[in-house]
Design a protein around this motif. Structure first.
Motif, mmCIF file in Angstrom:
data_model
loop_
_atom_site.group_PDB
_atom_site.id
_atom_site.type_symbol
_atom_site.label_atom_id
_atom_site.label_comp_id
_atom_site.label_asym_id
_atom_site.label_seq_id
_atom_site.Cartn_x
_atom_site.Cartn_y
_atom_site.Cartn_z
ATOM 1 N N SER A 1 20.120 20.879 32.228
ATOM 2 C CA SER A 1 19.416 21.524 31.985
ATOM 3 C C SER A 1 19.892 23.019 31.640
ATOM 4 C CB SER A 1 18.466 21.347 33.371
ATOM 5 O OG SER A 1 19.717 22.492 34.974
ATOM 6 N N PHE A 2 20.676 23.681 32.114
ATOM 7 C CA PHE A 2 21.549 24.904 31.871
ATOM 8 C C PHE A 2 21.549 24.861 30.004
ATOM 9 C CE2 PHE A 2 24.517 25.608 35.667
ATOM 10 C CZ PHE A 2 23.546 26.098 36.330
ATOM 11 N N ASP A 3 22.116 23.561 29.441
ATOM 12 C CA ASP A 3 22.661 23.996 27.719
ATOM 13 C C ASP A 3 21.164 23.508 26.794
ATOM 14 O OD1 ASP A 3 25.159 23.085 28.900
ATOM 15 O OD2 ASP A 3 25.433 21.430 28.118
ATOM 16 N N TRP A 4 20.178 22.488 27.839
ATOM 17 C CA TRP A 4 18.963 22.264 26.874
ATOM 18 C C TRP A 4 18.305 23.486 27.270
ATOM 19 C CZ3 TRP A 4 19.119 16.732 27.607
ATOM 20 C CH2 TRP A 4 21.193 15.960 27.712
ATOM 21 N N MET B 1 18.019 26.750 29.355
ATOM 22 C CA MET B 1 18.194 28.126 29.728
ATOM 23 C C MET B 1 18.879 28.331 28.654
ATOM 24 S SD MET B 1 20.126 29.315 33.398
ATOM 25 C CE MET B 1 22.095 29.454 33.369
ATOM 26 N N SER B 2 19.896 27.808 27.696
ATOM 27 C CA SER B 2 20.758 28.264 26.658
ATOM 28 C C SER B 2 19.990 28.226 25.315
ATOM 29 C CB SER B 2 22.254 27.907 26.522
ATOM 30 O OG SER B 2 21.659 26.557 25.216
ATOM 31 N N LEU B 3 18.307 28.496 25.401
ATOM 32 C CA LEU B 3 17.278 28.500 24.524
ATOM 33 C C LEU B 3 17.428 30.097 24.162
ATOM 34 C CD1 LEU B 3 14.747 26.788 25.383
ATOM 35 C CD2 LEU B 3 15.696 26.412 23.387
ATOM 36 N N ASP B 4 17.278 31.411 25.696
ATOM 37 C CA ASP B 4 17.746 32.462 25.719
ATOM 38 C C ASP B 4 19.156 32.455 25.969
ATOM 39 O OD1 ASP B 4 17.949 35.079 25.918
ATOM 40 O OD2 ASP B 4 15.900 35.187 26.815
ATOM 41 N N ALA B 5 20.332 32.068 25.348
ATOM 42 C CA ALA B 5 21.260 32.340 26.005
ATOM 43 C C ALA B 5 22.154 33.385 26.590
ATOM 44 C CB ALA B 5 22.410 32.083 25.178
ATOM 45 N N HIS B 6 21.289 34.621 26.708
ATOM 46 C CA HIS B 6 21.919 35.537 27.400
ATOM 47 C C HIS B 6 21.888 35.839 28.901
ATOM 48 C CE1 HIS B 6 21.836 38.253 23.442
ATOM 49 N NE2 HIS B 6 22.815 38.346 24.000
ATOM 50 N N TRP B 7 20.819 34.768 28.430
ATOM 51 C CA TRP B 7 20.054 35.203 30.569
ATOM 52 C C TRP B 7 20.567 33.786 31.540
ATOM 53 C CZ3 TRP B 7 16.587 31.543 33.211
ATOM 54 C CH2 TRP B 7 16.192 32.514 34.414
ATOM 55 N N PHE B 8 20.516 34.436 32.812
ATOM 56 C CA PHE B 8 21.406 33.410 33.626
ATOM 57 C C PHE B 8 20.450 33.346 35.174
ATOM 58 C CE2 PHE B 8 23.709 36.476 35.772
ATOM 59 C CZ PHE B 8 23.819 37.583 34.650
ATOM 60 N N SER B 9 20.784 32.069 35.127
ATOM 61 C CA SER B 9 19.891 31.847 36.936
ATOM 62 C C SER B 9 20.918 30.715 37.347
ATOM 63 C CB SER B 9 18.829 31.206 36.900
ATOM 64 O OG SER B 9 17.962 30.947 38.059
ATOM 65 N N ILE C 1 20.380 28.804 39.805
ATOM 66 C CA ILE C 1 19.664 27.999 40.340
ATOM 67 C C ILE C 1 18.805 26.950 40.053
ATOM 68 C CG2 ILE C 1 16.950 28.924 40.768
ATOM 69 C CD1 ILE C 1 16.942 28.867 43.495
ATOM 70 N N PHE C 2 19.068 27.409 39.082
ATOM 71 C CA PHE C 2 18.096 26.625 37.134
ATOM 72 C C PHE C 2 18.147 24.626 37.518
ATOM 73 C CE2 PHE C 2 17.099 26.041 32.468
ATOM 74 C CZ PHE C 2 15.878 26.554 32.585
ATOM 75 N N GLY C 3 19.334 24.365 37.421
ATOM 76 C CA GLY C 3 19.420 23.095 37.786
ATOM 77 C C GLY C 3 18.351 22.969 39.059
ATOM 78 N N VAL C 4 18.655 23.058 39.789
ATOM 79 C CA VAL C 4 17.184 22.486 41.289
ATOM 80 C C VAL C 4 16.011 22.749 40.922
ATOM 81 C CG1 VAL C 4 16.942 22.846 44.090
ATOM 82 C CG2 VAL C 4 19.099 24.127 42.878
ATOM 83 N N TYR C 5 15.805 23.885 39.421
ATOM 84 C CA TYR C 5 14.367 24.229 39.672
ATOM 85 C C TYR C 5 14.229 23.072 38.821
ATOM 86 C CZ TYR C 5 9.956 26.520 38.039
ATOM 87 O OH TYR C 5 9.855 26.495 36.775
ATOM 88 N N ILE C 6 14.853 22.343 37.684
ATOM 89 C CA ILE C 6 14.193 21.554 36.775
ATOM 90 C C ILE C 6 14.458 20.067 37.323
ATOM 91 C CG2 ILE C 6 15.365 19.977 34.996
ATOM 92 C CD1 ILE C 6 14.548 23.063 34.167
ATOM 93 N N PHE C 7 15.545 20.253 38.475
ATOM 94 C CA PHE C 7 15.276 18.936 39.163
ATOM 95 C C PHE C 7 14.132 18.133 40.045
ATOM 96 C CE2 PHE C 7 15.912 17.919 43.486
ATOM 97 C CZ PHE C 7 15.874 16.591 43.289
ATOM 98 N N SER C 8 13.347 19.942 40.738
ATOM 99 C CA SER C 8 12.704 19.390 41.127
ATOM 100 C C SER C 8 11.515 18.615 40.580
ATOM 101 C CB SER C 8 11.591 20.306 42.353
ATOM 102 O OG SER C 8 12.106 21.785 41.199
ATOM 103 N N GLY C 9 11.245 19.552 39.470
ATOM 104 C CA GLY C 9 10.042 19.398 38.298
ATOM 105 C C GLY C 9 10.623 17.373 37.853
#
Lengths: 184, 399
Positions: free
Chosen positions: B194-197, B199-207, B209-217
């Motif tokens: 989820s980071f690669d595909w 989050m890195s669409l806007d590579a300046h931004w970082f979070s 918790i992002f992976g857990v967010y995608i997992f919950s979905g």
């Protein structure tokens, strides 16, 4: 807390061989029209709610109302403290920044729900109750490891000592005994 | 469609596969025409659709492993659905290949001049991330993710099907032993994928918790998918006595729980960024709120949280199967909207932008997904017939 000292009437106690026979006995009691009886077992018995004809617990509604009250109350409290009573600008954000209060609103909602669940459960179970006539039976102590019992209370509309005893025996009850509340 | 209820097998899998396959191919071809019209939009739409259907497959892998790890009994009758959903990983690998051709359209960091100190396009912030965000490593990581997912789903399905031919309780233990490290690998791969595909669409931004967010979905996606597959069969008098209202009730409970979990993750991510209010983080939310994307954000807050929360709150809601199926369909639509909201604003920061390709790619990838899923699902018994927990699962009740 009236239930702590409330005296229950006389009960008639019968022992059963297994969880299975306990369920079928409870079902037969219900079909015979008894309403004030209870089953006692060392562990929760599958299907007992249906056998005794117990309705779904209204506890969920208590929890829902309590949780909703907590949520509304906390929204009101955070609004009043930060936007009315003691207005204070924090990091340039609006007085009532709801985002900052979501965790505490959530926590109070959960707390109220939990308190509602706990005290509601006690109330619906008529607990705490320090005394019950079945404690006067010697055999009843086995209920914590291997005994399965049914007690029929004297305030049941169909209560007739002789009939209840013979009915309990006819549905497989052993060691049927009449237990008075003030035996000791 | 013909079903033999004594062997739990489809003797004739029906038209669903053919319809899905032809719809998938037609819509993908139409989408490819869009590539010549606006290649950047094509890839944005494609990666949204790809991630949407991939999340169902990954949710299936997670649910299968969770089932083995916890030794759950109730979910045994549903396991073939989640196994078959996870079994679409080889198809998703093939469908991932087009993304590799769109790296320059999708990912700003993939342009070499961004890392070139002599170039006017040098991006100092991205330069710091060069060791991770570069094309060769990106491809290597993708290979690792798919290898992990394929090996896990392949092993678990193969062992599960092998159990069908005879009583072999040892296989249950083997699947559990594989699931334990599998769960750790799954957590790592879905996080970094989820980071690669996304989050890195806007590579300046970082979070973080992002992976857990995608997992919950992903978990919500497989829950809704299983409800819909169950209901699809129920409407055709298949497995009506096997997947009972009790199973739907449990699926409903888990869906309800994970609606809250998803909202919890979404809010946790937003909350810290909102509070700190540091420009390097908050701009990601600003371009989703300070323009017409705001309405999409509101649709997600209400559609992805408030409506399913209220709609699945009561016991009756979870036990009324047609209603639950409608909610499951609604949640799947919201899953797509959530991914759309993650992907599209990164390249349309000025405001809401909709393209017909956003829909055609979703139907295209989805058609192939459903076709492949149905092909696998109908190729073996649709419940694990010799699983030691099957009887308990069929007669499972909630009270």
């Amino acid at each position: 807390m009236k239930s702590i000292f409330q005296t229950l009437p006389q009960v008639i106690l019968a022992e059963f061989d297994s969880a299975h026979s306990l369920v079928s006995a409870a079902k037969k009691l219900r079909e015979a029209g008894y309403t004030k009886y209870d089953s006692h077992s060392p562990f929760p018995v599958h299907g007992m709610d249906d056998a005794m004809g117990l309705k779904r617990s209204p506890l969920g509604y208590v929890v829902g109302v309590m949780g909703f009250t907590g949520m509304i109350g906390m929204i009101a409290l955070t609004y009043w403290t930060s936007a009315v009573d003691y207005r204070f600008v924090i990091s340039g954000k609006p007085y009532f920044s709801w985002q900052a209060f979501v965790p505490v609103i959530f926590a109070i909602t959960v707390l109220f729900s939990a308190l509602g669940a706990f005290f509601g459960m006690l109330a619906f179970n008529q607990l705490p109750r320090l005394f019950h006539p079945v404690f006067n039976s010697e055999k009843f102590s086995r209920v914590t490891d291997g005994g399965f019992f049914i007690s029929v209370q004297a305030d049941d509309p169909l209560y007739d000592r002789g009939k209840v005893i013979s009915f309990l025996e006819s549905i497989g009850g052993r060691n049927v005994e009449v237990v008075d509340a003030d035996e000791k | 469609m013909k079903f033999d209820s004594s062997t739990y097998r489809f003797t004739e899998p029906g038209k669903l596969g053919k319809i899905a396959l032809s719809a998938g191919l037609v819509f993908l071809v139409i989408s490819v025409l869009g590539y010549f019209q606006d290649s950047a939009q094509f890839f944005l739409a494609y990666i949204t659709s790809f991630m949407f259907w991939l999340s169902i497959a990954l949710g299936g892998l997670f649910f299968t492993m969770l089932h083995h790890l916890t030794g759950a009994k109730w979910s045994t009758v549903l396991r073939r659905v989640s196994e078959s959903a996870a079994g679409t990983i080889p198809l998703m690998l093939i469908l991932f290949i087009p993304i590799l051709f769109g790296l320059h359209e999708l990912f700003h960091w993939s342009h070499p001049e961004v890392y070139d100190p002599a170039s006017p396009s040098l991006d100092e912030l991205l330069k710091k991330k060069e060791a991770y965000l570069n094309v060769p490593f990106f491809v290597i990581r993708a290979v690792i993710y798919f290898a992990v997912w394929f090996l896990l789903s392949h092993y678990l399905t193969k062992t599960s099907v092998a159990q069908d031919s005879g009583h072999d309780d040892k296989l249950t233990g083997q699947m559990r032993r594989v699931s334990a490290p599998g769960m750790v690998l799954f957590a790592l791969t879905i996080t970094f994928a989820s980071f690669d595909w996304l989050m890195s669409l806007d590579a300046h931004w970082f979070s973080t918790i992002f992976g857990v967010y995608i997992f919950s979905g992903a978990f919500l996606a497989i829950m809704s998918f299983m409800i819909l597959v169950g209901y699809f069969q129920r409407r055709r008098d298949v497995l009506t006595d096997v997947i009972t209202v009790e199973h739907y009730h449990d699926l409903g409970k888990l869906t309800f729980g994970f609606i809250i979990f998803w909202a919890y993750m979404a809010f946790s991510q937003y909350f810290l960024i909102w509070y700190a209010n540091i420009p390097e983080e908050n701009y990601w939310y600003l371009y989703r709120w300070d323009n017409s994307w705001k309405y999409v954000s509101l649709v997600i807050i209400f559609g992805h949280f408030v409506i399913p929360f209220v709609g699945l709150l009561t016991r009756a809601a979870k036990r009324t199967i047609p209603y639950l199926a409608v909610m499951a369909g609604w949640i799947l639509v919201m899953r797509w909207a959530d991914l759309y909201w993650l992907v599209m604003p990164t390249h349309h920061q000025g405001g809401f932008h909709f393209s017909w390709m956003d829909v055609t790619t979703c139907v295209g990838v989805g058609g192939l997904f459903v076709w492949f899923f149905w092909k696998r699902y109908t190729s073996y018994a649709v419940v694990p017939v010799k699983d030691p927990g099957l009887e308990a699962s069929i007669h499972f009740t909630n009270t």
